[in-house]
Design a protein around this motif. Structure first.
Motif, PDB file in Angstrom:
ATOM      1  N   MET A 130       0.848  -1.171   0.000  1.00 49.70           N
ATOM      2  CA  MET A 130       0.000   0.000   0.000  1.00 49.70           C
ATOM      3  C   MET A 130       0.893   1.234   0.000  1.00 49.70           C
ATOM      4  SD  MET A 130      -2.671   1.498   2.840  1.00 49.70           S
ATOM      5  CE  MET A 130      -3.783   0.149   2.734  1.00 49.70           C
ATOM      6  N   LEU A 131       0.585   2.130  -0.888  1.00 51.08           N
ATOM      7  CA  LEU A 131       1.287   3.408  -0.948  1.00 51.08           C
ATOM      8  C   LEU A 131       0.550   4.383  -0.047  1.00 51.08           C
ATOM      9  CD1 LEU A 131       3.336   5.393  -2.216  1.00 51.08           C
ATOM     10  CD2 LEU A 131       1.658   5.770  -4.039  1.00 51.08           C
ATOM     11  N   VAL A 132       1.262   5.046   0.845  1.00 50.99           N
ATOM     12  CA  VAL A 132       0.667   6.030   1.742  1.00 50.99           C
ATOM     13  C   VAL A 132       1.265   7.381   1.415  1.00 50.99           C
ATOM     14  CG1 VAL A 132       0.326   6.722   4.130  1.00 50.99           C
ATOM     15  CG2 VAL A 132       0.366   4.285   3.540  1.00 50.99           C
ATOM     16  N   LEU A 133       0.397   8.349   1.116  1.00 57.37           N
ATOM     17  CA  LEU A 133       0.836   9.693   0.766  1.00 57.37           C
ATOM     18  C   LEU A 133       0.181  10.710   1.686  1.00 57.37           C
ATOM     19  CD1 LEU A 133       0.365   9.516  -3.105  1.00 57.37           C
ATOM     20  CD2 LEU A 133       2.519   9.322  -1.858  1.00 57.37           C
ATOM     21  N   ALA A 134       0.895  11.763   1.998  1.00 61.90           N
ATOM     22  CA  ALA A 134       0.316  12.882   2.742  1.00 61.90           C
ATOM     23  C   ALA A 134      -0.045  13.968   1.737  1.00 61.90           C
ATOM     24  CB  ALA A 134       1.317  13.413   3.760  1.00 61.90           C
ATOM     25  N   ARG A 135      -1.245  14.479   1.835  1.00 67.48           N
ATOM     26  CA  ARG A 135      -1.706  15.547   0.947  1.00 67.48           C
ATOM     27  C   ARG A 135      -2.373  16.608   1.796  1.00 67.48           C
ATOM     28  NH1 ARG A 135       0.426  16.051  -3.524  1.00 67.48           N
ATOM     29  NH2 ARG A 135       1.982  15.648  -1.977  1.00 67.48           N
ATOM     30  N   LYS A 136      -2.234  17.854   1.388  1.00 67.51           N
ATOM     31  CA  LYS A 136      -2.915  18.973   2.037  1.00 67.51           C
ATOM     32  C   LYS A 136      -4.152  19.311   1.207  1.00 67.51           C
ATOM     33  CE  LYS A 136       1.397  20.837   3.780  1.00 67.51           C
ATOM     34  NZ  LYS A 136       2.386  21.904   3.682  1.00 67.51           N
ATOM     35  N   ALA A 137      -5.016  20.144   1.768  1.00 64.00           N
ATOM     36  CA  ALA A 137      -6.206  20.578   1.045  1.00 64.00           C
ATOM     37  C   ALA A 137      -5.788  21.188  -0.287  1.00 64.00           C
ATOM     38  CB  ALA A 137      -7.004  21.583   1.861  1.00 64.00           C
ATOM     39  N   GLU A 138      -6.561  20.869  -1.316  1.00 64.18           N
ATOM     40  CA  GLU A 138      -6.358  21.329  -2.690  1.00 64.18           C
ATOM     41  C   GLU A 138      -5.235  20.614  -3.430  1.00 64.18           C
ATOM     42  OE1 GLU A 138      -8.666  23.322  -4.120  1.00 64.18           O
ATOM     43  OE2 GLU A 138      -9.633  23.237  -2.179  1.00 64.18           O
ATOM     44  N   GLU A 139      -4.536  19.665  -2.781  1.00 62.87           N
ATOM     45  CA  GLU A 139      -3.518  18.881  -3.472  1.00 62.87           C
ATOM     46  C   GLU A 139      -4.172  17.630  -4.068  1.00 62.87           C
ATOM     47  OE1 GLU A 139       0.560  20.133  -1.158  1.00 62.87           O
ATOM     48  OE2 GLU A 139      -0.410  18.280  -0.556  1.00 62.87           O
ATOM     49  N   SER A 140      -3.541  17.103  -5.108  1.00 61.91           N
ATOM     50  CA  SER A 140      -4.127  15.985  -5.845  1.00 61.91           C
ATOM     51  C   SER A 140      -3.156  14.830  -5.994  1.00 61.91           C
ATOM     52  CB  SER A 140      -4.541  16.444  -7.253  1.00 61.91           C
ATOM     53  OG  SER A 140      -5.471  17.477  -7.191  1.00 61.91           O
ATOM     54  N   ILE A 141      -3.735  13.699  -6.394  1.00 57.37           N
ATOM     55  CA  ILE A 141      -2.964  12.505  -6.737  1.00 57.37           C
ATOM     56  C   ILE A 141      -3.469  12.060  -8.108  1.00 57.37           C
ATOM     57  CG2 ILE A 141      -2.507  10.097  -6.144  1.00 57.37           C
ATOM     58  CD1 ILE A 141      -3.169  10.896  -3.216  1.00 57.37           C
ATOM     59  N   GLN A 142      -2.566  11.775  -9.005  1.00 59.08           N
ATOM     60  CA  GLN A 142      -2.917  11.312 -10.351  1.00 59.08           C
ATOM     61  C   GLN A 142      -2.750   9.800 -10.410  1.00 59.08           C
ATOM     62  OE1 GLN A 142      -3.411  13.611 -13.113  1.00 59.08           O
ATOM     63  NE2 GLN A 142      -3.919  11.916 -14.467  1.00 59.08           N
ATOM     64  N   LEU A 143      -3.796   9.086 -10.872  1.00 55.15           N
ATOM     65  CA  LEU A 143      -3.745   7.644 -11.072  1.00 55.15           C
ATOM     66  C   LEU A 143      -3.838   7.379 -12.569  1.00 55.15           C
ATOM     67  CD1 LEU A 143      -6.196   6.424  -8.290  1.00 55.15           C
ATOM     68  CD2 LEU A 143      -3.727   6.538  -8.181  1.00 55.15           C
ATOM     69  N   GLY A 144      -2.781   6.865 -13.126  1.00 47.81           N
ATOM     70  CA  GLY A 144      -2.783   6.636 -14.572  1.00 47.81           C
ATOM     71  C   GLY A 144      -2.912   7.953 -15.313  1.00 47.81           C
ATOM     72  N   ASP A 145      -3.495   7.870 -16.506  1.00 45.37           N
ATOM     73  CA  ASP A 145      -3.628   9.074 -17.343  1.00 45.37           C
ATOM     74  C   ASP A 145      -4.910   9.843 -17.105  1.00 45.37           C
ATOM     75  OD1 ASP A 145      -1.207   8.557 -18.617  1.00 45.37           O
ATOM     76  OD2 ASP A 145      -2.161   7.329 -20.171  1.00 45.37           O
ATOM     77  N   ASP A 146      -5.919   9.182 -16.505  1.00 54.17           N
ATOM     78  CA  ASP A 146      -7.231   9.817 -16.510  1.00 54.17           C
ATOM     79  C   ASP A 146      -7.996   9.804 -15.192  1.00 54.17           C
ATOM     80  OD1 ASP A 146      -7.547   7.126 -16.575  1.00 54.17           O
ATOM     81  OD2 ASP A 146      -8.770   7.055 -18.366  1.00 54.17           O
ATOM     82  N   LYS A 170     -12.580  15.375   2.811  1.00 57.67           N
ATOM     83  CA  LYS A 170     -13.470  15.306   1.657  1.00 57.67           C
ATOM     84  C   LYS A 170     -12.608  15.207   0.411  1.00 57.67           C
ATOM     85  CE  LYS A 170     -17.404  17.679   3.626  1.00 57.67           C
ATOM     86  NZ  LYS A 170     -18.340  18.794   3.507  1.00 57.67           N
ATOM     87  N   LEU A 171     -12.899  14.173  -0.394  1.00 59.70           N
ATOM     88  CA  LEU A 171     -12.141  13.931  -1.608  1.00 59.70           C
ATOM     89  C   LEU A 171     -13.022  14.173  -2.823  1.00 59.70           C
ATOM     90  CD1 LEU A 171     -10.460  10.540  -0.633  1.00 59.70           C
ATOM     91  CD2 LEU A 171      -9.445  12.818  -0.513  1.00 59.70           C
ATOM     92  N   GLY A 172     -12.406  14.684  -3.876  1.00 57.80           N
ATOM     93  CA  GLY A 172     -13.069  14.779  -5.168  1.00 57.80           C
ATOM     94  C   GLY A 172     -12.361  13.809  -6.100  1.00 57.80           C
TER      95      GLY A 172
END
Length: 76
Positions: free
Chosen positions: A1-17, A31-33
């Motif tokens: 499992m990959l664990v990442l820390a993100r702040k509000a308004e930061e994103s994670i890209q999975l693949g191309d789309d 809350k995630l979008g």
């Protein structure tokens, strides 16, 4: 499992789309979008578990009903 820390308004890209963005963090609630193609299913894990549990319970009821019916047929 990959664990990442993100702040509000930061994103994670999975693949191309697929992009997962932290919309807000408030009182321990994140809350995630999720931006993904329409053909990608996005389902909360707890809902999948509820459906699975319901299906298992339902199949047991059917099994018990069938056993009761078979038992009454055999007794006749």
């Amino acid at each position: 499992m990959l664990v990442l820390a993100r702040k509000a308004e930061e994103s994670i890209q999975l693949g191309d789309d697929i992009v997962i963005k932290v919309i807000s963090i408030d009182k321990g609630v994140v809350k995630l979008g999720i931006d993904a193609p329409k053909d990608v299913s996005i389902i909360r894990t707890e809902l999948l578990e509820d459906v699975k549990d319901s299906n298992v319970a339902s199949s047991k009821e059917i099994d018990n009903t069938l056993l009761t019916q078979l038992s009454s047929i055999i007794k006749k």
